[in-house]
Design an enzyme around this catalytic site. Sequence first.
Site, mmCIF file in Angstrom:
data_model
loop_
_atom_site.group_PDB
_atom_site.id
_atom_site.type_symbol
_atom_site.label_atom_id
_atom_site.label_comp_id
_atom_site.label_asym_id
_atom_site.label_seq_id
_atom_site.Cartn_x
_atom_site.Cartn_y
_atom_site.Cartn_z
ATOM 1 C CB CYS A 2 -0.945 0.127 1.190
ATOM 2 S SG CYS A 2 -2.055 -1.265 1.373
ATOM 3 C CD1 TRP A 74 -0.701 -6.018 -3.644
ATOM 4 C CD2 TRP A 74 -0.734 -6.766 -1.542
ATOM 5 N NE1 TRP A 74 -0.370 -7.355 -3.666
ATOM 6 C CE2 TRP A 74 -0.380 -7.836 -2.392
ATOM 7 C CE3 TRP A 74 -0.811 -7.017 -0.169
ATOM 8 C CZ2 TRP A 74 -0.117 -9.122 -1.936
ATOM 9 C CZ3 TRP A 74 -0.551 -8.297 0.295
ATOM 10 C CH2 TRP A 74 -0.201 -9.330 -0.589
ATOM 11 C CG ASN A 100 2.063 0.738 4.023
ATOM 12 O OD1 ASN A 100 3.215 1.093 3.878
ATOM 13 N ND2 ASN A 100 1.691 -0.500 3.771
ATOM 14 C CD GLU A 477 16.214 -12.295 -10.421
ATOM 15 O OE1 GLU A 477 15.819 -12.933 -9.440
ATOM 16 O OE2 GLU A 477 15.758 -11.178 -10.724
ATOM 17 C CD GLU A 484 8.911 -10.687 -10.597
ATOM 18 O OE1 GLU A 484 8.291 -10.184 -9.657
ATOM 19 O OE2 GLU A 484 10.145 -10.634 -10.709
ATOM 20 C CE LYS A 598 10.789 -2.057 -6.967
ATOM 21 N NZ LYS A 598 11.153 -3.348 -7.556
HETATM 22 C C1 F6R Z 1 11.155 -9.947 -7.997
HETATM 23 C C2 F6R Z 1 11.124 -9.010 -6.898
HETATM 24 C C3 F6R Z 1 10.894 -9.544 -5.538
HETATM 25 C C4 F6R Z 1 11.791 -8.830 -4.524
HETATM 26 C C5 F6R Z 1 11.450 -9.302 -3.098
HETATM 27 C C6 F6R Z 1 12.355 -8.664 -2.077
HETATM 28 O O1 F6R Z 1 11.383 -9.286 -9.195
HETATM 29 O O2 F6R Z 1 11.267 -7.838 -7.073
HETATM 30 O O3 F6R Z 1 11.083 -10.927 -5.484
HETATM 31 O O4 F6R Z 1 13.115 -9.100 -4.834
HETATM 32 O O5 F6R Z 1 10.130 -8.988 -2.819
HETATM 33 O O6 F6R Z 1 12.173 -7.279 -2.052
HETATM 34 P P1 F6R Z 1 13.251 -6.330 -1.393
HETATM 35 O O7 F6R Z 1 14.487 -6.454 -2.229
HETATM 36 O O8 F6R Z 1 12.642 -4.982 -1.449
HETATM 37 O O9 F6R Z 1 13.478 -6.832 -0.013
#
Ligand code: F6R
Length: 603
Positions: A2, A74, A100, A477, A484, A598
């Site tokens: 969010c 979200w 949030n 990866e 995704e 994200k």
């Molecule tokens: C995939 C992606 C997610 C993040 C994961 C960790 O493309 O972006 O798998 O890598 O949610 O997020 P952070 O790096 O923000 O801890």
Amino acid sequence: MCGIIGYVGKENAVPIIVDGLKKLEYRGYDSAGVAIYKDDGFDVVKQKGRLSALEQRLAQKPLVGNMGIGHTRWATHGEPSDVNSHPHVGSKNKIAVVHNGIIENYKHLKERLEHWGVNFASQTDSEVIAQLAEHYYSGDLMDAVVKVSNAVEGSYALGVMCVDEPDTLIAIKKDNPLIIGVAKHGHFIASDVPAVLKHTDKVCYLNDKEIAVLKEGSVKFFDIDGEPLEKQVETVTWTMDDAEKGGYPHFMLKEIMEQPKVLRDTIQSVLKSGNNKNVIDTLDISRFNKIVITACGSAYNAGVVARYVFEQLCRMSVEVELASEFRYKNAIIDEKTLVILVSQSGETADTIAAMREAKSKNATTLSIVNVVGSTIAKEANFCLFTAAGPEIAVATTKAFSSQLALLYILSIRFAVKLGKISQVEEQKYLLEISQLPDKISSILKRIDSIQMYASECVGYKSIFFIGRNIDYAIALEGSLKLKEISYIHSEAYAGGELKHGTISLVEENTLVVALSNCERLYGKIMSNAEQVISRGAKVLLIGNCPEAKETDKLFHIGLPQGSELFSPSLSVIVLQLFSYYVAANKGLDIDKPRNLAKSVTVE
Ligand code: F6R
């Protein structure tokens, strides 16, 4: 997840809030809403669906006002719907809230409030905050917010307005990010910097349980006991261009194309004086007998790549753990363990919990984070910053690449300190790392052939990724990226594992992406390729394989030469572009894939 934003100032808050929500949409996008203060209450417009749906509603019913809050959601508690969207207004129409996070004891609080006669409109945990704030309000909004904060358990970043306090916007946070933007015409709260960049580059980062009281002409900070706080105003180095698509159809493509620059900046950040260099110079690796890398998703995959590099260069065993598992496994770590946390956002709930678990066991924590001021950046004992700039697309690309670069350099420096490599070898490796941006540029110049190949791959139901050693790490990866954003089922396997089960899934019309940058294992991965081709599969071979012969079943995308240790940084560019173009050819919403957000700030 969010995104929240709020504004109080001289300007009309509505376009400012809507524009800010656009920059926060990556945090959640199943519904959105705004509440604008007006003399006798709030004007609230909330709408299920993308922000564009809210914009349409606002076009039909324009709102005007100098103070307001907005939210892009979200869903966690309560399905995406108009009524479950934020802002939530209490049943007395006195207090409006955007939230949030997750209120873990909301059921208990809701029952109590219902018992006292409060009627709830939504199924959300967040509405409890608005109702509770109204319950506590007795002429002092800050006092009510403090009481709410003391009553709720869980995580929250809040923006709160009250009809009786026409010029006051209050913000508080715990375990979710919140920044305060300071501009000439007014003041902002926001989940992330890009939301306010158009108006200001001056921000303050709120710490847990700190309160900000915003008015048109002032921002004051208090601790939870109401004591005034002095907070530093920081100048953000990100620019508006960083937060815009810059002519690309998607942020993801823009961010892929930015990688040569981002890598150069990240590498430079370690070589020239500043935080990153200081941290790497200061860390005494000989104090530790164990390294654990823990993270989620792609950041975890960066850790898997790094394990090969650390083990090869430092001759020290490294464990890589999913943060969601690490936090609950009663890990065997102590003051002789270095726990490395990798996170773009610095706000991933599981990674935060893993960090706190590590600290509670006296391990030293080193984070690799992109977002300055984030929880992990602030709480870890040491922090290295990736110089990726704001990453807006949900699927990470440039942040992942810069995580790899920092992890490579860290392992080289550790290896020197441990006496495992000479200074001559160190220089050789550093030189190779400094050449990565140019090599990536040369791959990006061949974007057309990758696009063409990917456009033929939209029909596959399943795509497998294989590799051996460090190629296996980057295959993970590649597979994650593809699934995704393209919604095609995909799995990554170590080449040697194929025959132990997976090969039974290979049939006519299966695509197998084979990574090959370990020269010594080329024969082995090619024999895996032969095995799947003879069962009807097609193979996309990605790597530095001068001997590869293309056939109608095998397509080869060649990569520049170099040490296998740093080859993931090259392979990943092709893998990102491949996923991007498969998804683009399917006409999907690449920057905001379904069900994802994200920043995963909830468990
Ligand atoms: C995939 C992606 C997610 C993040 C994961 C960790 O493309 O972006 O798998 O890598 O949610 O997020 P952070 O790096 O923000 O801890």
